[in-house]
Design an enzyme around this catalytic site. Structure first.
Site, short mmCIF file in Angstrom:
data_model
loop_
_atom_site.label_atom_id
_atom_site.label_comp_id
_atom_site.label_asym_id
_atom_site.label_seq_id
_atom_site.Cartn_x
_atom_site.Cartn_y
_atom_site.Cartn_z
N LEU A 69 0.48 -10.25 -2.59
CA LEU A 69 1.90 -10.00 -2.78
C LEU A 69 2.73 -11.27 -2.71
O LEU A 69 3.68 -11.44 -3.48
CB LEU A 69 2.39 -9.01 -1.72
CG LEU A 69 1.84 -7.58 -1.81
CD1 LEU A 69 2.22 -6.79 -0.56
CD2 LEU A 69 2.36 -6.88 -3.06
N ASP A 102 1.40 -22.21 9.85
CA ASP A 102 0.65 -21.20 10.60
C ASP A 102 1.66 -20.47 11.48
O ASP A 102 2.19 -21.04 12.43
CB ASP A 102 -0.43 -21.87 11.44
CG ASP A 102 -1.24 -20.88 12.28
OD1 ASP A 102 -0.86 -19.69 12.35
OD2 ASP A 102 -2.25 -21.31 12.87
N ASN A 150 6.21 -12.75 4.73
CA ASN A 150 5.17 -11.94 4.10
C ASN A 150 3.82 -12.01 4.82
O ASN A 150 3.01 -11.10 4.69
CB ASN A 150 5.00 -12.41 2.64
CG ASN A 150 3.80 -11.82 1.97
OD1 ASN A 150 3.76 -10.64 1.65
ND2 ASN A 150 2.77 -12.64 1.75
N TYR A 165 -1.86 -2.40 13.54
CA TYR A 165 -1.07 -2.70 12.34
C TYR A 165 0.16 -1.79 12.21
O TYR A 165 1.28 -2.30 12.04
CB TYR A 165 -1.94 -2.61 11.09
CG TYR A 165 -1.20 -2.94 9.83
CD1 TYR A 165 -0.92 -4.26 9.47
CD2 TYR A 165 -0.75 -1.93 8.97
CE1 TYR A 165 -0.22 -4.57 8.31
CE2 TYR A 165 -0.05 -2.22 7.81
CZ TYR A 165 0.21 -3.53 7.49
OH TYR A 165 0.91 -3.83 6.34
N LYS A 200 4.28 -3.09 12.53
CA LYS A 200 5.29 -2.96 11.48
C LYS A 200 6.48 -2.12 11.97
O LYS A 200 7.63 -2.36 11.53
CB LYS A 200 4.68 -2.35 10.23
CG LYS A 200 3.66 -3.26 9.55
CD LYS A 200 4.27 -4.62 9.17
CE LYS A 200 3.30 -5.47 8.36
NZ LYS A 200 3.89 -6.76 7.95
N THR A 224 -4.64 -5.04 -3.41
CA THR A 224 -4.76 -6.46 -3.09
C THR A 224 -6.00 -6.66 -2.22
O THR A 224 -6.65 -5.69 -1.80
CB THR A 224 -3.53 -6.97 -2.30
OG1 THR A 224 -3.48 -6.29 -1.03
CG2 THR A 224 -2.24 -6.71 -3.07
#
Length: 230
Positions: free
Chosen positions: A16, A56, A79, A155, A159, A188
């Protein structure tokens, strides 16, 4: 270059981030591709005609050095992100979750803090935080949505945290446009290309929010179609 919109995208050497860079360059942005891996990042920048900076997001010194190198910025696209250990929920440890948060949450905090002085000098400062429908309590509670069938700790919760941070940054930075976006289920490397959207479709919301002006929204969470439930 001085009249161009200067944009930095973290984790932009593939997926992305790379496609968003490609589209924004085509729209006239002066894009910095920021990546942890210098060889891959530099190769991606050369491919697109972008500029490269090693960054990083888990390392304070690296982030600070990148901000010094870039020097001026209008649009920051956070991103970079990781899934983390693919373990059953009951086997997840605090260290497993901490590793994901260090990139997906604390990494964004590091980057925004370091680049804020540059954004404050812009006439049209914009921050886009790349979130996920997996971070939406509304979406993941909806039995009609694919996201509700995925059970994970690190994860999704990272978010969700990023969404709240976005909301609070938008309030704290009224002179900037600060928004979160959900790319959607995009094919992806991140999901072994199982996604149902093309990478271009996955960048629609990112590009749209990167190109708003001071009349645009702030403190929102959207995908390529419309608002996403928090």
């Amino acid at each position: 270059m001085s009249d161009m919109t200067t944009t930095l995208i973290t984790g932009a050497n593939r997926g992305l981030g790379l496609e968003a860079a490609r589209r924004l360059i085509a729209d006239g942005h002066d894009v910095w591709i920021a990546a942890r891996d210098a060889d891959r990042g530099r190769a991606a920048a050369e491919e697109l005609g972008a500029r490269f900076v090693q960054l990083d997001v888990t390392d304070d010194a690296s982030v600070a050095a990148a901000a010094e190198t870039v020097g001026a910025l209008d649009v920051l696209i956070n991103n970079a992100g990781i899934v983390g250990a693919r373990k059953p929920v009951l086997e997840m440890t605090a260290d497993d979750i901490r590793r994901v948060y260090d990139t997906n949450v604390f990494g964004v905090v590091r980057v925004i803090r370091a680049f804020l002085p540059l954004l404050e000098k812009s006439d049209n400062p914009v921050i886009v935080n790349v979130s996920s429908g997996m971070g939406s309590i509304g979406v993941t509670s909806d039995p009609e949505r694919l996201e509700s069938t995925i059970v994970s700790l690190a994860y999704p919760s990272s978010k969700t945290a990023l969404n709240m941070l976005t909301s609070q940054w938008a309030k704290a930075l009224p002179g900037m446009r600060v928004n979160a976006v959900d790319p959607g289920y995009t094919a992806t490397d991140f999901n072994d290309h199982r996604g149902t959207q093309t990478v271009r479709e996955g960048t629609d919301a990112i590009v749209r929010m990167a190109e708003i002006d001071q009349s645009g929204p702030t403190g929102t969470f959207t995908d390529r179609h419309s608002a996403v439930p928090w």
